[in-house]
Design a protein around this motif. Sequence first.
Motif, short mmCIF file in Angstrom:
data_model
loop_
_atom_site.label_atom_id
_atom_site.label_comp_id
_atom_site.label_asym_id
_atom_site.label_seq_id
_atom_site.Cartn_x
_atom_site.Cartn_y
_atom_site.Cartn_z
N GLN A 438 4.48 5.74 -3.79
CA GLN A 438 3.30 5.02 -4.29
C GLN A 438 3.49 4.60 -5.74
OE1 GLN A 438 -0.67 6.70 -3.09
NE2 GLN A 438 0.59 8.29 -2.14
N GLU A 439 4.06 5.50 -6.54
CA GLU A 439 4.30 5.18 -7.95
C GLU A 439 5.25 4.00 -8.08
OE1 GLU A 439 4.85 5.23 -12.11
OE2 GLU A 439 3.23 5.97 -10.84
N LEU A 440 6.33 3.98 -7.29
CA LEU A 440 7.30 2.89 -7.37
C LEU A 440 6.70 1.58 -6.88
CD1 LEU A 440 10.52 4.75 -6.15
CD2 LEU A 440 10.03 3.95 -8.46
N MET A 441 5.85 1.64 -5.85
CA MET A 441 5.16 0.43 -5.37
C MET A 441 4.31 -0.18 -6.47
SD MET A 441 3.72 1.03 -1.50
CE MET A 441 3.51 2.78 -1.45
N LEU A 442 3.45 0.67 -7.05
CA LEU A 442 2.51 0.18 -8.07
C LEU A 442 3.23 -0.27 -9.33
CD1 LEU A 442 -0.15 2.98 -7.57
CD2 LEU A 442 -0.48 0.58 -7.00
N ARG A 443 4.20 0.53 -9.75
CA ARG A 443 4.92 0.21 -10.99
C ARG A 443 5.72 -1.08 -10.84
NH1 ARG A 443 9.10 4.62 -12.97
NH2 ARG A 443 10.34 3.66 -11.33
N GLY A 444 6.42 -1.23 -9.72
CA GLY A 444 7.24 -2.42 -9.52
C GLY A 444 6.41 -3.69 -9.47
N LEU A 445 5.31 -3.65 -8.73
CA LEU A 445 4.47 -4.84 -8.63
C LEU A 445 3.77 -5.13 -9.95
CD1 LEU A 445 3.96 -6.84 -6.41
CD2 LEU A 445 1.96 -5.54 -5.69
N TYR A 446 3.38 -4.07 -10.67
CA TYR A 446 2.76 -4.23 -11.99
C TYR A 446 3.72 -4.94 -12.94
CZ TYR A 446 0.58 -2.94 -16.44
OH TYR A 446 0.01 -2.97 -17.68
N TRP A 447 4.98 -4.48 -12.96
CA TRP A 447 5.98 -5.12 -13.80
C TRP A 447 6.14 -6.59 -13.44
CZ3 TRP A 447 10.20 -0.78 -13.36
CH2 TRP A 447 9.93 0.21 -14.31
N PHE A 448 6.21 -6.85 -12.15
CA PHE A 448 6.49 -8.22 -11.74
C PHE A 448 5.35 -9.16 -12.13
CE2 PHE A 448 9.66 -10.44 -9.34
CZ PHE A 448 9.05 -11.64 -9.07
N VAL A 449 4.12 -8.66 -11.99
CA VAL A 449 2.97 -9.50 -12.33
C VAL A 449 2.87 -9.72 -13.83
CG1 VAL A 449 0.44 -9.53 -12.37
CG2 VAL A 449 1.64 -8.91 -10.27
N ASN A 450 3.13 -8.67 -14.64
CA ASN A 450 2.83 -8.73 -16.06
C ASN A 450 3.99 -9.10 -16.97
OD1 ASN A 450 -0.07 -7.62 -16.67
ND2 ASN A 450 0.72 -6.46 -14.94
N GLN A 564 -1.80 16.08 5.29
CA GLN A 564 -2.28 14.97 6.12
C GLN A 564 -3.35 14.16 5.41
OE1 GLN A 564 -1.29 13.70 8.87
NE2 GLN A 564 0.20 15.20 9.60
N GLU A 565 -4.36 14.86 4.83
CA GLU A 565 -5.53 14.16 4.28
C GLU A 565 -5.30 13.62 2.87
OE1 GLU A 565 -8.84 16.80 4.60
OE2 GLU A 565 -8.74 16.92 6.79
N GLU A 566 -4.55 14.38 2.06
CA GLU A 566 -4.37 13.97 0.68
C GLU A 566 -3.09 13.17 0.45
OE1 GLU A 566 -6.63 14.40 -1.69
OE2 GLU A 566 -7.94 15.36 -0.23
N CYS A 567 -2.09 13.40 1.28
CA CYS A 567 -0.80 12.73 1.07
C CYS A 567 -0.60 11.58 2.05
CB CYS A 567 0.34 13.74 1.21
SG CYS A 567 0.28 15.07 0.01
N VAL A 568 -0.57 11.89 3.35
CA VAL A 568 -0.23 10.87 4.35
C VAL A 568 -1.27 9.76 4.40
CG1 VAL A 568 0.21 10.44 6.79
CG2 VAL A 568 1.10 12.51 5.72
N GLN A 569 -2.56 10.15 4.47
CA GLN A 569 -3.60 9.11 4.59
C GLN A 569 -3.63 8.21 3.36
OE1 GLN A 569 -7.44 10.71 5.66
NE2 GLN A 569 -6.63 11.86 7.40
N LYS A 570 -3.52 8.80 2.16
CA LYS A 570 -3.51 7.99 0.94
C LYS A 570 -2.29 7.08 0.91
CE LYS A 570 -6.20 11.01 -2.12
NZ LYS A 570 -6.16 11.83 -3.36
N TYR A 571 -1.15 7.62 1.36
CA TYR A 571 0.08 6.82 1.37
C TYR A 571 -0.04 5.65 2.33
CZ TYR A 571 5.03 5.67 1.87
OH TYR A 571 6.24 5.02 1.92
N GLN A 572 -0.58 5.90 3.53
CA GLN A 572 -0.73 4.81 4.50
C GLN A 572 -1.70 3.75 4.00
OE1 GLN A 572 -1.82 7.10 7.95
NE2 GLN A 572 0.32 7.43 8.58
N VAL A 576 -0.89 -0.43 3.10
CA VAL A 576 -1.66 -1.61 3.49
C VAL A 576 -2.04 -2.42 2.26
CG1 VAL A 576 -3.77 -2.41 4.60
CG2 VAL A 576 -2.51 -0.50 5.59
N MET A 577 -2.55 -1.73 1.21
CA MET A 577 -2.92 -2.43 -0.02
C MET A 577 -1.71 -3.09 -0.67
SD MET A 577 -5.60 0.30 -1.71
CE MET A 577 -5.87 -0.77 -3.12
N HIS A 578 -0.58 -2.38 -0.62
CA HIS A 578 0.64 -2.93 -1.20
C HIS A 578 1.04 -4.23 -0.50
CE1 HIS A 578 4.53 -3.01 -3.18
NE2 HIS A 578 5.14 -3.07 -2.00
N GLY A 579 0.95 -4.24 0.84
CA GLY A 579 1.28 -5.45 1.59
C GLY A 579 0.36 -6.61 1.22
#
Length: 687
Positions: A438-450, A564-572, A576-579
């Motif tokens: 999740q960190e790499l998804m957000l960080r990479g897209l943040y860099w690309f946008v900004n 399941q509730e704190e890791c997997v669900q948040k990751y899934q 979707v948000m990343h896509g």
Amino acid sequence: MQSTANYLWHTDDLLGQGATASVYKARNKKSGELVAVKVFNTASYLRPREVQVREFEVLRKLNHQNIVKLFAVEETGTSRQKVLVMEYCSSGSLLSVLESPENAFGLPEDEFLVVLRCVVAGMNHLRENGIVHRDIKPGNIMRLMGEEGQSIYKLTDFGAARELDDDEKFISVYGTEEYLHPDMYERAVLRKPQQKAFGVTVDLWSIGVTLYHAATGSLPFVPFGGPRRNKEIMYRITTEKPAGAIAGTQRRENGPLEWSYTLPVTCQLSMGLQSQLVPILANILEAEQAKCWGFDQFFAETSDILQRVIVHVFSLPQAALHHVYIHAHNTVAIFLEAVYKQTKVTLQNQEYLFEGHLCALEPKLSAQHIAHTTASSPLTLFSMPTETPEGLAFRDPALDIPKFVPKVDLQADYNTAKGVLGAGYQALRLARALLAGQELMLRGLYWFVNMAGMPEIQELKGAAELRAKLRTLAEVLSRLSHNITERQLSLSSLSSELARDRDQVHEDRSIQQIQCCLDRMYLIYKQFRKSRMRPGLGYNEEQIHKLDKVNFSHLAKRLLQVFQEECVQKYQTSLVMHGNRMRVVHEARDHLRLVACSVAAYSTEAQGVQEGLSKILDWLSHQLLQDRTKAAQASAGPMASYSCPALKDLGLHMEELCEEMKLLAFDLQDNNRIIEGLSRAQSASDV
């Protein structure tokens, strides 16, 4: 206490025991240096004399950092038993490493590569000296820690070893049955008479089983109930294995045999390493000795892996981290092709960021020009997403958790606790990987946008100046500028959203909660391990044991709930948000590219205007020069006092117009530089 002339040990300090000898931790009487002593028992002297001395002779011949060193051969004072004094490896064996619950699903990639490097180097030294080991297994690969904290693995136990050239054969049978070549297994375990002779490649089979065990935490060939329950099925699995298969299992009694051609999803090795390793395993786990690789090819292929460098690439379209194995002398083009094989992103669509900056990779350059990466600081690959990102592939740890039996069974309870703890450590690893993803998804897209992902925005900001100066294009450029502003506002909003989500990822406490559960479970597991060695428990101890089983199960349930509730669900959800965000960025970028194309088209028109104005300016300058010449000539004649005032006014007017045209020419030249910059930006984005 027992001793030789120079060494002393206590029989309680037992390190290992076999059919013919026991190994103890001992000390040098003078220096206090720790050593390992192998003390031979009475049964060992029933063997032929040449067999008794073979281990001494083999060890004296060997000298390598990945072979346990022989210091001396001595005898005990009273019974005159032979004693081998050897290097002491304080961190146990590879088997003890694999038996640890945290390695229940195999070693981490870095540690596996250390094992591979050490085993290959040690075996290469054996072959250079014409030695066949005949009992390669995790229990005979010792581990110690180097001065810099790195693991060093060493081959040991040369009781079955003998000198044998590549083209020689032997008929005697040694080894541990789970790691035995099928031909040796048939005679040694099944006791079937056969006249087969064995070559040095039997060590390769044992190495294959050992490497599979190290990579996965499990044996490759497992009949229902375990390798030692049904030996006939064990033999069938190893001999009926299809070409290319690296594992075979029987999941139910009398059930069919199932073959695997890849390592299990629970394995910690990256797909980049697996793609290099699996063909090696397939070709050394070959029952027919004629089809099995020789040592030369084995050393060549494993050395090829060990000589490669790893480039870490995080693919934003897939939301997955890749390990790309390449040689330092390869070109960047080979690296890009390797990325394509793992990500399916074509070369022309691969764009990279590193630490927030655009990373232009020139295909013709050496791969040494690629930035040094790590798993937490990879190259970020940006490309057009096709669908919702796949993310990290994993197996739910809950599927691998065994259940406690109702009655008190100390050995069974220990085994169950070990299995549950292994699944818990796997859940912790996965939780960390999901959070890092999740960190790499957000960080990479943040860099690309900004920062680096939108070079068109920086170049198109000059469009406002072009609009003010080129009046004929004002309306079009105004509309384009408005579109750019809208996209900037959209991307700015996305940037704020990414920053907010990154803060939330940093504040996530699920890892700490899972670790807390594991720590409490491990204390209970240690108590179970201690209790299993006792003949029984008293009433009060048994009640505490039962209570511990209940608490252990509750902790495991809590751990899986958090996972399941704190890791997997948040990751899934983040996938979707990343896509969706990737699509927003691509739409904005495509629109900006169209704007850049429009500006490029209008630049041609602007350049035409500039050329036309330059011609007019040249003509006016020429005319003004001619008029001044005529006026000068007229002033010399008798009609000078009668010169026309209108001609003077025209000359002044032309001078003013000439000055205005010069200013406009300068403006157009400035505009032309902006247009050229836009054109370069467009060309760069197309590349």
